[in-house]
Design a protein around this motif. Structure first.
Motif, short mmCIF file in Angstrom:
data_model
loop_
_atom_site.label_atom_id
_atom_site.label_comp_id
_atom_site.label_asym_id
_atom_site.label_seq_id
_atom_site.Cartn_x
_atom_site.Cartn_y
_atom_site.Cartn_z
N ASP A 23 0.91 -1.33 -0.04
CA ASP A 23 0.01 -0.02 -0.15
C ASP A 23 0.82 1.34 -0.14
OD1 ASP A 23 -2.34 -1.82 0.00
OD2 ASP A 23 -2.13 -1.68 2.51
N GLY A 24 1.98 1.14 -0.80
CA GLY A 24 2.91 2.44 -1.02
C GLY A 24 3.80 2.51 0.32
N GLU A 25 3.80 1.75 1.24
CA GLU A 25 4.82 1.71 2.44
C GLU A 25 5.52 0.84 2.44
OE1 GLU A 25 2.76 3.07 6.12
OE2 GLU A 25 1.03 2.17 5.19
N ARG A 26 6.73 1.25 3.08
CA ARG A 26 7.97 0.23 3.37
C ARG A 26 8.30 0.15 4.81
NH1 ARG A 26 10.30 3.39 -0.72
NH2 ARG A 26 11.44 4.49 0.99
N ALA A 27 8.63 -1.07 5.25
CA ALA A 27 8.95 -1.13 6.61
C ALA A 27 9.98 -2.38 6.70
CB ALA A 27 7.86 -1.32 7.47
N GLY A 28 10.59 -2.28 7.90
CA GLY A 28 11.79 -3.17 8.11
C GLY A 28 11.97 -3.44 9.69
N CYS A 29 12.30 -4.40 10.27
CA CYS A 29 12.87 -4.71 11.56
C CYS A 29 13.68 -5.89 11.89
CB CYS A 29 11.68 -4.68 12.32
SG CYS A 29 10.67 -6.30 12.10
N LEU A 30 14.37 -5.64 13.14
CA LEU A 30 15.17 -6.62 13.53
C LEU A 30 14.48 -7.69 14.06
CD1 LEU A 30 18.19 -7.43 13.52
CD2 LEU A 30 18.17 -6.48 15.71
N THR A 76 23.41 -1.52 10.83
CA THR A 76 22.49 -1.83 10.11
C THR A 76 21.43 -2.55 11.22
OG1 THR A 76 23.47 -2.12 8.23
CG2 THR A 76 21.38 -3.16 8.27
N ALA A 77 21.95 -3.41 11.96
CA ALA A 77 20.98 -3.87 12.94
C ALA A 77 20.57 -2.93 14.08
CB ALA A 77 21.78 -5.09 13.68
N GLU A 78 21.14 -1.98 14.37
CA GLU A 78 20.79 -0.89 15.24
C GLU A 78 19.75 -0.14 14.51
OE1 GLU A 78 24.40 1.15 16.57
OE2 GLU A 78 24.66 -0.59 18.46
N LYS A 90 14.06 4.34 7.61
CA LYS A 90 15.22 3.62 7.49
C LYS A 90 15.83 3.25 6.33
CE LYS A 90 13.04 1.15 11.63
NZ LYS A 90 12.66 -0.18 11.79
N PHE A 91 15.06 3.30 5.38
CA PHE A 91 15.68 3.03 4.00
C PHE A 91 16.60 4.03 3.22
CE2 PHE A 91 12.30 0.11 4.82
CZ PHE A 91 12.84 -1.08 4.40
N LEU A 106 17.82 -5.17 1.02
CA LEU A 106 18.97 -4.98 1.37
C LEU A 106 20.26 -5.09 0.98
CD1 LEU A 106 18.55 -4.77 5.33
CD2 LEU A 106 17.67 -3.02 3.74
N GLU A 107 20.88 -3.99 -0.01
CA GLU A 107 21.76 -4.67 -0.95
C GLU A 107 23.29 -4.97 -0.17
OE1 GLU A 107 22.08 -1.46 -3.78
OE2 GLU A 107 20.74 -2.69 -5.29
N ASP A 108 23.56 -4.64 1.01
CA ASP A 108 24.66 -5.17 1.73
C ASP A 108 24.38 -6.21 2.70
OD1 ASP A 108 26.11 -2.92 0.54
OD2 ASP A 108 25.57 -1.45 1.90
N ALA A 109 23.36 -6.93 2.49
CA ALA A 109 23.07 -8.02 3.44
C ALA A 109 24.01 -9.28 3.02
CB ALA A 109 21.57 -8.60 3.38
#
Length: 163
Positions: A23-30, A76-78, A90-91, A106-109
């Motif tokens: 729905d037009g949103e991005r999110a991410g979490c540890l 990145t974890a923090e 965050k992005f 995430l390109e550096d994962a």
């Protein structure tokens, strides 16, 4: 200390970053709760806290991306564990790209996969998302050393409230 606490304190699982777009949103979490949960067909489960923004986006997403980090990627974890997406984008602070189904990767994962959500299940204060891998990538196993584990991330203060 309760017997179950003694058991749980001995665990030291790999940590991962889970990202979602809907729905037009991005999110991410540890995330500290994840595991392969089937061999044939391959399935992987991630458990996301029901109080954070990533859950609110993931519950509408068709796919999620799961990323493994090396111990040296604590920053990145923090970022994904210590900040809430309600307060920060965050992005804007990482290199990422859109992958299968619009999932942010995430390109550096160290390694990652995008999985189609095949089931959602409540599990207390977290919701489990069972994923069918559909796209994946990453570096050679020895690229940046050992993976980030729970013991490495224990001092990261959650970006969302916890009881």
């Amino acid at each position: 200390m309760a017997a179950m606490d003694v058991f749980l304190d001995r665990l030291d699982p790999d940590m991962c970053v889970v990202t979602a777009a809907a729905d037009g949103e991005r999110a991410g979490c540890l995330v500290g709760f994840s595991s392969q949960c089937s061999i044939r067909p391959v399935r992987y489960a991630v458990w996301i806290s029901d109080v954070n923004r990533t859950f609110r986006v993931a519950r509408s997403a068709d796919v999620l991306a799961v990323h493994l980090l090396a111990r040296g990627q604590r920053e990145t974890a923090e970022l994904f564990g210590g900040l809430s997406g309600d307060d920060a984008d965050k992005f804007r602070r990482v290199r990422w790209r859109e992958a299968y189904g619009g999932a942010p990767v995430l390109e550096d994962a160290e390694a990652w996969f995008v999985g189609r959500v095949v089931a959602r299940m409540p599990g207390g204060d977290h919701v489990g998302f069972v994923l069918e891998p559909v796209e994946w990538g990453g570096r050679a196993k020895t690229a940046d050393g050992p993976l980030l584990r729970l013991a490495d991330a224990r001092t990261i203060r959650p970006g969302h409230p916890v009881d």
